[in-house]
Scaffold this active site. Structure first.
Site, short mmCIF file in Angstrom:
data_model
loop_
_atom_site.label_atom_id
_atom_site.label_comp_id
_atom_site.label_asym_id
_atom_site.label_seq_id
_atom_site.Cartn_x
_atom_site.Cartn_y
_atom_site.Cartn_z
N SER A 48 0.61 -0.62 -0.06
CA SER A 48 -0.01 0.63 -0.40
C SER A 48 0.74 1.13 -0.13
O SER A 48 1.82 1.31 0.57
CB SER A 48 -1.09 0.39 1.07
OG SER A 48 -1.76 1.22 1.02
N LYS A 75 -3.36 2.65 -2.13
CA LYS A 75 -3.05 3.10 -1.30
C LYS A 75 -4.12 3.73 -0.20
O LYS A 75 -5.48 3.04 -0.55
CB LYS A 75 -2.73 4.82 -2.43
CG LYS A 75 -2.85 6.19 -0.93
CD LYS A 75 -1.61 6.68 -1.28
CE LYS A 75 -1.05 7.33 -0.29
NZ LYS A 75 -0.54 7.18 0.95
N SER A 76 -3.70 3.97 1.06
CA SER A 76 -4.57 3.50 2.17
C SER A 76 -5.52 5.61 1.95
O SER A 76 -5.70 6.04 1.52
CB SER A 76 -4.02 4.12 3.72
OG SER A 76 -3.07 2.69 4.00
N LEU A 94 -0.82 10.33 5.29
CA LEU A 94 -2.55 9.30 4.59
C LEU A 94 -3.36 10.59 3.21
O LEU A 94 -4.55 10.36 3.53
CB LEU A 94 -3.35 9.37 5.72
CG LEU A 94 -2.34 7.48 6.35
CD1 LEU A 94 -3.27 7.53 7.42
CD2 LEU A 94 -1.83 6.66 6.04
N CYS A 137 -0.23 3.18 10.70
CA CYS A 137 1.13 4.66 9.90
C CYS A 137 1.77 5.23 10.97
O CYS A 137 0.95 5.12 11.41
CB CYS A 137 -0.02 5.20 9.05
SG CYS A 137 0.85 6.23 7.90
N ILE A 188 5.65 -5.73 7.82
CA ILE A 188 5.24 -4.67 8.57
C ILE A 188 5.08 -2.82 7.69
O ILE A 188 5.61 -3.55 6.86
CB ILE A 188 6.38 -4.75 9.54
CG1 ILE A 188 7.64 -3.76 9.15
CG2 ILE A 188 6.67 -5.73 10.64
CD1 ILE A 188 9.11 -3.94 9.33
N ASN A 189 4.27 -2.64 8.84
CA ASN A 189 4.22 -1.26 8.18
C ASN A 189 5.56 -0.50 8.35
O ASN A 189 6.32 -1.00 8.90
CB ASN A 189 3.33 -0.79 8.36
CG ASN A 189 2.99 0.84 8.68
OD1 ASN A 189 3.41 1.69 7.29
ND2 ASN A 189 1.41 0.87 7.97
N THR A 190 6.12 0.76 8.05
CA THR A 190 7.49 1.47 8.04
C THR A 190 7.37 1.81 9.73
O THR A 190 7.03 1.56 11.07
CB THR A 190 7.53 2.40 7.81
OG1 THR A 190 6.10 4.07 8.14
CG2 THR A 190 6.90 2.97 6.01
N GLY A 224 12.45 -0.08 2.36
CA GLY A 224 12.83 0.12 1.90
C GLY A 224 13.93 -0.80 2.40
O GLY A 224 14.49 -1.37 3.51
C1 LIG Z 1 5.50 6.58 0.18
C2 LIG Z 1 4.77 5.45 0.86
C3 LIG Z 1 3.48 5.72 1.30
C4 LIG Z 1 3.09 4.82 1.92
N1 LIG Z 1 1.49 5.01 2.58
C5 LIG Z 1 1.47 2.82 3.17
C6 LIG Z 1 -0.13 3.90 3.12
O1 LIG Z 1 -0.66 4.78 3.05
N2 LIG Z 1 -1.18 2.63 3.48
C7 LIG Z 1 -0.22 1.55 4.16
O2 LIG Z 1 -0.47 0.54 4.62
N3 LIG Z 1 1.15 1.67 3.75
C8 LIG Z 1 2.22 2.15 3.39
N4 LIG Z 1 3.06 2.28 3.11
C9 LIG Z 1 3.71 1.75 3.89
C10 LIG Z 1 4.36 0.29 3.04
O3 LIG Z 1 3.16 -0.09 1.85
C11 LIG Z 1 5.56 -0.68 3.47
O4 LIG Z 1 4.59 -1.46 4.51
C12 LIG Z 1 6.89 -0.66 3.35
O5 LIG Z 1 6.72 0.57 2.68
C13 LIG Z 1 7.72 -1.26 3.47
O6 LIG Z 1 7.47 -1.72 2.33
P1 LIG Z 1 9.11 -1.61 1.33
O7 LIG Z 1 10.43 -1.49 2.12
O8 LIG Z 1 8.95 -2.75 0.51
O9 LIG Z 1 8.71 -0.29 1.18
C14 LIG Z 1 4.21 3.79 2.53
C15 LIG Z 1 5.47 3.40 2.46
C16 LIG Z 1 6.47 4.76 1.06
C17 LIG Z 1 7.77 4.09 0.91
#
Ligand SMILES: Cc1cc2nc3c(=O)[nH]c(=O)nc-3n(C[C@H](O)[C@H](O)[C@H](O)COP(=O)(O)O)c2cc1C
Ligand SMILES: Cc1cc2nc3c(=O)[nH]c(=O)nc-3n(C[C@H](O)[C@H](O)[C@H](O)COP(=O)(O)OP(=O)(O)OC[C@H]3O[C@@H](n4cnc5c(N)ncnc54)[C@H](O)[C@@H]3O)c2cc1C
Ligand code: FES
Lengths: 305, 287
Positions: free
Chosen positions: A17, A41-42, A70, A125, A184-186, A210
């Site tokens: 997302s 996107k959320s 968000l 988030c 996980i989320n960030t 990342g």
């Molecule tokens: C620019 C950006 C926007 C994000 N927006 C959301 C979001 O709206 N909802 C959500 O659940 N996670 C969101 N995330 C988190 C990602 O879905 C994911 O959990 C996180 O980036 C880890 O995965 P990755 O390292 O592959 O990016 C966002 C991440 C990034 C980088």
């Protein structure tokens, strides 16, 4: 197994997302690149501009910090994108958030009615108000129960690493009826510009994603696999086939890919092909054959003295 | 490429017109302080420009040289550009980039080709380094600058160093206060017809400016079978292809990455061009 989970089992690579998830057309490109599903996107109850820029920065090669906050057009404006996705036969997971149990449920039901194949509940988030939900097992339980009650489609709950014990939150979600978990989320983070001596992101802090968070996410997966029975989608820093395989070995039923996709639309295809190559070389038929294999080994529990 | 916003000191500010200023800064110190690999920018690429405490916005490079002096030319339209306008020489501004694809420029002058460059207002900014490059390559060009009124003309002095007014450089004003009276698109149409009558072949049209103007130019080019490159503007958050805010339907092309310069082939398939864009929330609006 429901239709949705069958599709995921066939192609266990999912767009995460918030990355290229605003328009149906970018999600279509990623689906065509080999993803089994896309997470949008959320989406919340009303239009929201989010935080001002700078809100997404690459701080190390392949590692990013964001505080998008968000931003989204609101569910009513997003219905048309969901319909476009479905018209293009794209397995669509709508990521949902709200500001109360009622609005979470409303948005989820509207997404379901528009044709979503599953809902991913964003309670995690790190730079928005909603993060308090995922930090509390009771709140998590209440939100998941309430939304699940109104859904005919599967409900996935996305968890945050920014908690003391991700396991108890996951258990709470499972008990409340979640059909799967995304982890996980960030990761909570901050960067400061040393010339002006101020945080760079307009919001101050943000979420790390990342390459740098991949080992953190693998450890969460490893721990969660021991605790919950529902499928877990691994998310965090998948840039290569190797990264994806690690997730499967730690216990993931599928992996989500986010940050890596900024490079180009072929990135997901390259990751999938390289992960499939691993199966071929090691004589496995499918990714399900390796799920949790890293748990077979005894690790040293006490240090040598 | 500078990926994290880095502060640079403004070395020069030039007032181009009532509400347009060019800011120049040297990036050598950033490159050495942070060991950043340097690559020459391509005309058409843009920076994300950070005014701390206010916002960070996309700005095309309007100039760059071998000494690594880069410049941006800014029109004051809202909060962040207003704050930029308050800055003085020696003040700091944050930059990251350059991002985007840049114009596709012919490698040499073949068949005595004629290229036409059309800028609308502040859209002249990314066209200045393009024009310099085309001149360096000895490619025959005609430049058209379209503005609403005489006070808005920018870069005239610079362009007249290389081009001859009313032969290879034309100005149009909507109100007729200078040069051709009317829209740049009408002037463009008449110039094309004249050149074709003279037996000249126009190989390429480059443009940046209001989308309606580019939309019309593109359709004129289609009629005459001339290939077109336009620099599109969309809301940008990340600037490097991650957030998806600048994506065009139905191709999924990211204006910040596969663009901002899009050619006829891509524009033909784009249902958003001239019609829809998105605001900062991602909501689609009619232009
Ligand atoms: C620019 C950006 C926007 C994000 N927006 C959301 C979001 O709206 N909802 C959500 O659940 N996670 C969101 N995330 C988190 C990602 O879905 C994911 O959990 C996180 O980036 C880890 O995965 P990755 O390292 O592959 O990016 C966002 C991440 C990034 C980088
Ligand atoms: C690739 C690209 C290159 C550009 N090059 C130039 C240039 O060389 N010179 C110049 O003067 N302007 C340029 N612009 C436009 C410039 O970015 C906007 O004028 C600026 O963002 C306005 O900010 P503001 O805070 O002053 O105005 P606001 O009041 O915030 O906004 C006014 C309008 O500016 C636009 N805008 C605001 N924020 C953004 C954003 N994050 N991304 C895109 N557009 C935005 C929107 O159309 C908005 O309606 C470029 C835009 C893009 C996309
Ligand atoms: S501005 Fe984020 S993808 Fe283009």
């Amino acid at each position: 197994m429901s239709e949705f989970f069958k599709k995921i089992a066939e192609k266990p690579f999912i767009l995460a997302s918030g990355i290229l998830g605003v328009s149906y057309s970018s999600m279509k490109r990623i689906f065509e690149g080999g993803a089994g599903a896309v997470v949008t996107k959320s989406i919340g109850p009303i239009l929201r501009k989010g935080y001002k820029n700078p809100s997404i920065i690459e701080i190390l090669p392949g590692t990013f910090i964001n505080s998008v906050g968000l931003a989204n057009p609101g569910i009513d404006n997003f219905i048309s994108e969901i319909k476009e996705l479905k018209q293009n036969n794209i397995t669509t997971i709508v990521s949902v958030f709200g500001d109360s149990i009622e609005t979470y449920t409303q948005v989820a039901v509207k997404a379901q009615d528009a044709g979503a194949d599953a809902i991913e509940l964003n309670i995690s988030c790190p730079h928005a108000e909603i993060s308090i939900i995922c930090q509390n097992k009771q709140l998590t339980y209440e939100y998941v129960v309430a939304v699940k009650k109104e859904l005919k489609i599967p409900l996935i709950v996305k968890l945050s690493p920014n908690v003391t014990d991700i396991g108890e939150i996951a258990l709470s979600a499972e008990k409340a009826g979640a059909d799967a978990i995304t982890a996980i989320n960030t990761v909570n983070a901050m960067v400061i510009d040393i010339e002006t001596q101020r945080p760079i992101l307009s919001h101050g802090s943000g979420g790390l994603s990342g390459k740098a968070i991949h080992p953190i996410a693998v450890k969460k997966m490893f721990d969660l696999y021991k605790i919950v029975r529902i499928p877990i989608f691994g998310c965090g820093g998948v840039f290569t086939g190797e990264d994806a395989i690690e997730f499967f070995l730690a216990g993931a039923s599928a992996v989500q890919i986010g940050s890596a996709l900024y490079q180009d639309y072929n990135a997901i295809t390259n990751i999938i092909n390289s992960a499939k190559k691993y199966l071929e070389v090691h004589n496995y038929k499918s990714f399900s054959d390796i799920v949790g294999n890293a748990h077979k080994f005894e690790t040293q529990e006490a240090p040598d003295f | 490429m500078i990926k994290k916003p880095r502060m640079v000191q403004i070395s020069e500010i030039v007032q181009e017109s009532k509400d347009v200023k060019t800011f120049t800064f040297n990036i050598k110190s950033i490159l050495s302080n942070y060991s950043i690999q340097y690559q020459d920018p391509t005309p058409g690429e843009f920076l994300m420009v950070w005014v701390p405490g206010i916002d960070e916005i996309p700005m095309s490079l309007s100039g760059f040289n071998n000494n690594k002096d880069w410049s941006i030319t800014v029109k004051e339209v809202g909060e962040c550009t207003e704050m930029l306008f308050n800055l003085e020489k020696s003040d700091l501004v944050g930059i990251r980039g350059p991002f985007g694809n840049g114009f596709q420029i012919p490698e040499f002058n073949f068949n005595n080709q004629l290229n036409i460059v059309v800028g609308g207002g502040i859209g002249m900014a990314p066209l200045i380094p393009l024009i310099s490059e085309l001149i360096k390559l000895k490619i025959k060009i005609i430049v058209i600058e379209g503005v609403k009124s005489k006070e808005e003309i920018i870069f005239k002095k610079y362009l007249k160093n290389y081009l001859i007014e009313n032969e290879t450089f034309y100005i149009s004003t909507d109100d007729g206060s200078y040069g051709y009276k009317g829209f740049a698109t009408d002037l463009f149409n008449s110039i094309i017809e004249k050149e074709i009558e003279k037996g000249n072949k126009i190989n390429q049209v480059y443009s940046c400016g209001p989308e309606q103007m580019m939309y019309e130019l593109f359709h004129i080019c289609e009629k005459f079978n001339i290939s077109f490159q336009g620099s599109l503007e969309r809301m940008m958050r990340c600037g490097f292809g991650m957030c998806g805010l600048c994506v065009l339907d139905p191709s999924g092309i990211r204006v910040c990455r596969e663009g901002p310069i899009l050619d006829s082939k891509i524009l033909r398939t784009c249902t958003d061009f001239g019609k829809y864009n998105r605001d900062f929330s991602g909501k689609k609006n009619t232009i």
